[in-house]
Design a protein around this motif. Structure first.
Motif, PDB file in Angstrom:
ATOM      1  N   LEU A 176       0.798  -1.233   0.000  1.00 35.60           N
ATOM      2  CA  LEU A 176       0.000   0.000   0.000  1.00 35.60           C
ATOM      3  C   LEU A 176       0.826   1.277   0.000  1.00 35.60           C
ATOM      4  O   LEU A 176       0.565   2.174  -0.800  1.00 35.60           O
ATOM      5  N   PRO A 177       1.867   1.401   0.856  1.00 35.76           N
ATOM      6  CA  PRO A 177       2.608   2.672   0.859  1.00 35.76           C
ATOM      7  C   PRO A 177       3.351   2.950  -0.441  1.00 35.76           C
ATOM      8  O   PRO A 177       3.757   4.085  -0.679  1.00 35.76           O
ATOM      9  N   ASP A 178       3.551   1.955  -1.298  1.00 32.82           N
ATOM     10  CA  ASP A 178       4.130   2.230  -2.610  1.00 32.82           C
ATOM     11  C   ASP A 178       3.060   2.530  -3.639  1.00 32.82           C
ATOM     12  O   ASP A 178       3.177   3.469  -4.417  1.00 32.82           O
ATOM     13  N   ALA A 179       1.998   1.702  -3.627  1.00 32.73           N
ATOM     14  CA  ALA A 179       1.003   1.807  -4.694  1.00 32.73           C
ATOM     15  C   ALA A 179       0.181   3.082  -4.580  1.00 32.73           C
ATOM     16  O   ALA A 179      -0.017   3.784  -5.572  1.00 32.73           O
ATOM     17  N   HIS A 180      -0.307   3.408  -3.385  1.00 34.34           N
ATOM     18  CA  HIS A 180      -1.215   4.551  -3.283  1.00 34.34           C
ATOM     19  C   HIS A 180      -0.565   5.886  -3.610  1.00 34.34           C
ATOM     20  O   HIS A 180      -1.159   6.685  -4.323  1.00 34.34           O
ATOM     21  N   PRO A 181       0.653   6.170  -3.143  1.00 31.72           N
ATOM     22  CA  PRO A 181       1.227   7.470  -3.529  1.00 31.72           C
ATOM     23  C   PRO A 181       1.629   7.553  -5.002  1.00 31.72           C
ATOM     24  O   PRO A 181       1.690   8.648  -5.548  1.00 31.72           O
ATOM     25  N   ALA A 195       0.031   6.537  -7.696  1.00 32.03           N
ATOM     26  CA  ALA A 195      -1.068   6.800  -8.618  1.00 32.03           C
ATOM     27  C   ALA A 195      -1.332   8.300  -8.704  1.00 32.03           C
ATOM     28  O   ALA A 195      -0.914   9.055  -7.832  1.00 32.03           O
ATOM     29  N   PRO A 196      -2.017   8.762  -9.779  1.00 31.42           N
ATOM     30  CA  PRO A 196      -2.464  10.158  -9.803  1.00 31.42           C
ATOM     31  C   PRO A 196      -3.396  10.423  -8.622  1.00 31.42           C
ATOM     32  O   PRO A 196      -4.077   9.491  -8.164  1.00 31.42           O
ATOM     33  N   ALA A 197      -3.453  11.684  -8.145  1.00 26.46           N
ATOM     34  CA  ALA A 197      -4.167  11.976  -6.893  1.00 26.46           C
ATOM     35  C   ALA A 197      -5.612  11.465  -6.851  1.00 26.46           C
ATOM     36  O   ALA A 197      -6.007  10.890  -5.845  1.00 26.46           O
ATOM     37  N   PRO A 198      -6.438  11.637  -7.911  1.00 26.97           N
ATOM     38  CA  PRO A 198      -7.815  11.140  -7.803  1.00 26.97           C
ATOM     39  C   PRO A 198      -7.850   9.633  -7.585  1.00 26.97           C
ATOM     40  O   PRO A 198      -8.709   9.131  -6.867  1.00 26.97           O
ATOM     41  N   ILE A 199      -6.895   8.918  -8.191  1.00 31.34           N
ATOM     42  CA  ILE A 199      -6.870   7.465  -8.033  1.00 31.34           C
ATOM     43  C   ILE A 199      -6.397   7.086  -6.639  1.00 31.34           C
ATOM     44  O   ILE A 199      -6.942   6.175  -6.026  1.00 31.34           O
ATOM     45  N   SER A 200      -5.410   7.822  -6.107  1.00 27.87           N
ATOM     46  CA  SER A 200      -5.010   7.552  -4.723  1.00 27.87           C
ATOM     47  C   SER A 200      -6.212   7.705  -3.819  1.00 27.87           C
ATOM     48  O   SER A 200      -6.430   6.895  -2.915  1.00 27.87           O
ATOM     49  N   ALA A 201      -7.005   8.765  -4.076  1.00 30.35           N
ATOM     50  CA  ALA A 201      -8.182   9.002  -3.243  1.00 30.35           C
ATOM     51  C   ALA A 201      -9.158   7.848  -3.373  1.00 30.35           C
ATOM     52  O   ALA A 201      -9.729   7.385  -2.390  1.00 30.35           O
ATOM     53  N   MET A 202      -9.333   7.355  -4.592  1.00 32.43           N
ATOM     54  CA  MET A 202     -10.284   6.263  -4.818  1.00 32.43           C
ATOM     55  C   MET A 202      -9.759   4.973  -4.177  1.00 32.43           C
ATOM     56  O   MET A 202     -10.524   4.236  -3.545  1.00 32.43           O
ATOM     57  N   SER A 255      -7.475   4.569  -1.661  1.00 33.34           N
ATOM     58  CA  SER A 255      -7.437   4.630  -0.209  1.00 33.34           C
ATOM     59  C   SER A 255      -8.819   4.825   0.367  1.00 33.34           C
ATOM     60  O   SER A 255      -9.139   4.316   1.430  1.00 33.34           O
ATOM     61  N   GLY A 256      -9.643   5.602  -0.343  1.00 33.70           N
ATOM     62  CA  GLY A 256     -10.950   5.935   0.202  1.00 33.70           C
ATOM     63  C   GLY A 256     -11.927   4.792   0.101  1.00 33.70           C
ATOM     64  O   GLY A 256     -12.688   4.543   1.020  1.00 33.70           O
ATOM     65  N   VAL A 257     -11.958   4.114  -1.046  1.00 35.84           N
ATOM     66  CA  VAL A 257     -13.036   3.172  -1.275  1.00 35.84           C
ATOM     67  C   VAL A 257     -12.559   1.759  -1.586  1.00 35.84           C
ATOM     68  O   VAL A 257     -13.103   0.796  -1.051  1.00 35.84           O
ATOM     69  N   LEU A 258     -11.540   1.618  -2.437  1.00 36.67           N
ATOM     70  CA  LEU A 258     -11.206   0.274  -2.945  1.00 36.67           C
ATOM     71  C   LEU A 258     -10.845  -0.697  -1.831  1.00 36.67           C
ATOM     72  O   LEU A 258     -11.352  -1.816  -1.787  1.00 36.67           O
ATOM     73  N   ILE A 259      -9.974  -0.278  -0.896  1.00 35.03           N
ATOM     74  CA  ILE A 259      -9.570  -1.217   0.154  1.00 35.03           C
ATOM     75  C   ILE A 259     -10.758  -1.589   1.025  1.00 35.03           C
ATOM     76  O   ILE A 259     -10.763  -2.661   1.622  1.00 35.03           O
ATOM     77  N   LYS A 260     -11.784  -0.730   1.077  1.00 37.87           N
ATOM     78  CA  LYS A 260     -12.951  -1.058   1.912  1.00 37.87           C
ATOM     79  C   LYS A 260     -13.906  -1.969   1.176  1.00 37.87           C
ATOM     80  O   LYS A 260     -14.397  -2.945   1.724  1.00 37.87           O
TER      81      LYS A 260
END
Lengths: 150, 501
Positions: free
Chosen positions: B233-238, B240-247, B249-254
């Motif tokens: 996670l600490p490699d993949a999420h940062p 990505a482009p910001a909207p994708i990081s938000a998606m 971290s915000g929703v996909l892992i949940k």
């Protein structure tokens, strides 16, 4: 597709390719169209269709293969196949259910039977055939910049 | 079947239609991806709110795909938890699409971004709405594969490396899930979740369910980035482009991790006390380890990514506790976290958009030049640290009260400690990035464009009013219904099968 082309592999490979590539494509189409009556189907047939174009690219080089199926056309066919598949699924709503097999089923093992299944097979064949070719092209032509030493 | 249940397949069909139409026409018509993208996301958002209303009128809704009789055909089920997750996913997706209208101008292939984005949304909606085990796996893979491509969207060297690492680890997770499903299928001879729960209850649990539980814990734990499985996670999420990081971290892992974990452990297998304590332990471990790793980071997005691990820990602690209050708190925190974490990632994107850096040591005094970003980031930081009137406070409070009521004082202590450390690390972000002296080289930066401001403002508003979901009258409609689904446990089978007949 002439054997005098400079690029690509040797004369023997080119000649054999020229003779077999049409048959491979035809066999792929056969598998797609008879997917509902015999083993095989959209995915298997699509793979064989893609292989015929990949075969061409390996033997003759990029230019000849792109003349038959360009990258833009491949990506167009992938999207088209996906849209068709979804449209067939949505048309099921005319009978009240998503993905309903709304066309008369016909007699088993005939070419025109099984309702929407052959149509789905054709759509999947488009997606897989064009998609695998596009993936192959992407893998072949992707080049990374060499790492700069800082 | 009731006519209202025709809404169910639309949650998968509409995003997929949007994705394929954009990929077919988006290259040729210039503004089409934006217009189509925003309208598809808006429709989905409206439909998900409608699903909450439909559930309160009709109760549980089931749908059989292609008119094949359940439980043999593929079933889709809309219950309280499903509509709760649908609202979370589609609300955040809408805000993120609005943000991307401006942000994604920097990249060349906007249409392919939208295509992958809607494939991911369709996959997540499908995971949430399906009532079939194998269908869940297929849709989970659709969402996951789209997300691998999105992480690599910038095609830089480190982005490709992060995407590759993510793809490998996530595929290993998927493999565990597939093995678990195969074992369950061989044991129960059915794939429908409700039917499976029924047969498991009749046959009794044995070693096979224990084995399957461990496999699912590893597989979905990897998707949810619980601590022993968090390394991607600490490699993949940062990267990505910001909207994708938000998606992500915000929703996909949940949607892929937490939702599937709860649905299977609570409603299909049934939560045993051992499993509950394992979940609570893993939750607390993620909570503490995540925040300790976050506090030393200087890359803004990497810091936020570690905080995702930590906040997921709270959600798992609350849900793993298994008491009504704990589950309520966990689900509420899940919703709140998806709001404020996506806001924080969007803020980091706005900062990167204007200043061109993610290094906290190279920023300073940004609030004076970027008032909207600064203010919304302050709101989100206070939410995530649990400062009173903001939404994060209420959900953390409920989780901690629930843990204390259950007599687990040790876990309560760690939860409070992790919350304090979160506050410390966000004070660091605010101090270095937004307050203090403005640097020379940053004196001419501009505020982010209109659509980015709009979307950040909307999410900040949700952070402020999020606590109102606990008000009597509102709570019963939204949160309580989702909690009830988990509380009913394996009764789920009886309720769903009654809906089928």
């Amino acid at each position: 597709m002439s054997k005098e082309d400079e690029k690509g592999m040797s004369l023997i490979v080119k000649t054999i390719t020229r003779l077999t590539v049409g048959l491979i494509l035809l066999y792929g189409l056969y598998i797609v169209f008879h997917g509902h009556g015999s083993p095989g189907g959209g995915f298997t047939g699509g793979v064989i269709i893609a292989l015929s174009f990949i075969h061409l690219m390996l033997a003759y080089g990029k230019e000849v293969a792109f003349r038959k199926l360009s990258e833009a056309a491949a990506s167009f066919f992938v999207s088209l196949g996906a849209i068709l598949f979804l449209a067939i699924a949505l048309l099921g709503f005319t009978g009240g259910y998503f993905f309903l097999n709304f066309i008369p089923k016909g007699e088993p093992f005939r070419l025109f039977s099984a309702g929407i299944i052959p149509l789905c097979d054709i759509a999947i064949g488009l997606i897989v055939g064009a998609g695998l070719f596009a993936i192959f092209v992407a893998l072949v032509s992707l080049k990374l910049e060499p790492e700069r030493k800082e | 079947m009731i006519t209202a249940s025709n809404i169910i397949p639309l949650f998968v069909a509409i995003p997929l239609a949007g994705a394929f139409l954009i990929s077919l026409l988006g290259k040729r018509i210039k503004r089409l991806p934006d217009v189509l993208g925003v309208s598809v996301a808006l429709i989905l958002c409206g439909l998900s709110l409608l699903s909450v209303r439909l559930y309160s009128i009709y109760g549980i809704l089931t749908y059989s795909v292609g008119a094949w009789k359940l439980p043999i055909g593929i079933g889709m089920v809309l219950d309280g938890l499903t509509s709760f997750m649908l609202v979370t996913i589609n609300l955040i997706a809408f805000c993120i699409v609005v943000y991307s209208v401006n942000y994604m101008e920097r990249y060349t292939a906007k249409w392919s971004f939208y295509t992958l984005f809607f494939l991911m949304v369709g996959g997540m909606n499908g995971v949430v709405i399906t009532g079939d085990m194998f269908n869940l796996f297929v849709l989970l893979e659709i969402a996951a594969v789209a997300s691998y491509a999105l992480v690599a969207f910038g095609t830089d060297r480190h982005e490709l490396e992060a995407a590759f690492k993510y793809a490998i680890m996530s595929t290993v997770g998927s493999l565990f899930i597939l093995l678990g499903i195969a074992l369950l299928y061989s044991y129960t001879s059915t794939l429908n979740m409700a039917d499976m729960a029924n047969i498991l209850a009749q046959k009794g649990t044995g070693n096979i369910t224990l084995m399957v539980s461990v496999l699912f814990l590893m597989g979905f734990g990897l998707k949810a980035a619980l601590v022993p499985f968090h390394a991607w996670l600490p490699d993949a999420h940062p990267s990505a482009p910001a909207p994708i990081s938000a998606m992500l971290s915000g929703v996909l892992i949940k949607a892929l991790g937490i939702y599937a974990l709860c649905r299977i452990f609570y409603n299909v297998i049934g939560l045993s006390p051992t499993l509950s304590s394992v979940l609570m332990f893993l939750g607390t471990l993620s909570m503490v380890v995540g925040v300790l790793l976050a506090i030393g980071q200087w890359d803004l997005k990497r810091l936020l990514a570690y905080h995702s691990i930590s906040q997921i820990g709270y959600v798992v602690l609350g849900i793993g506790l298994g008491t009504p209050l704990g589950i309520l708190g966990g689900l509420f925190h899940l919703f709140n976290h998806s709001v404020f974490k996506s806001l924080l990632f969007l803020n980091s994107g706005a900062v990167e958009y204007s200043t061109g850096t993610r290094d906290l040591q190279k920023m300073g005094g940004l609030t004076s030049r970027m008032p909207v970003t600064g203010t919304t980031n302050l709101v989100a930081s206070m939410s995530i640290s649990g400062i009173p009137p903001f939404n994060g406070f209420w959900s953390k409070l409920i989780i901690i009260i629930a843990v204390v009521q259950a007599g687990r004082f040790g876990y309560a202590f760690w939860a409070v400690l992790a919350s304090l450390l979160t506050l410390a690390s966000f004070m660091k972000v605010m101090k270095y990035a937004f307050f203090g002296e403005l640097r020379e080289n940053l004196s001419r930066i501009r505020e982010a464009p209109l659509f980015m401001k709009l979307s950040m403002g909307a999410l900040a508003f949700l952070c402020v009013v999020g606590g109102l979901l606990l008000l009597p009258g509102v709570k019963e409609v939204f949160l309580q219904r989702a909690t009830d689904v988990l509380l009913e446990g394996t009764e789920y089978a009886v309720i769903v099968l009654k809906g089928i007949k």
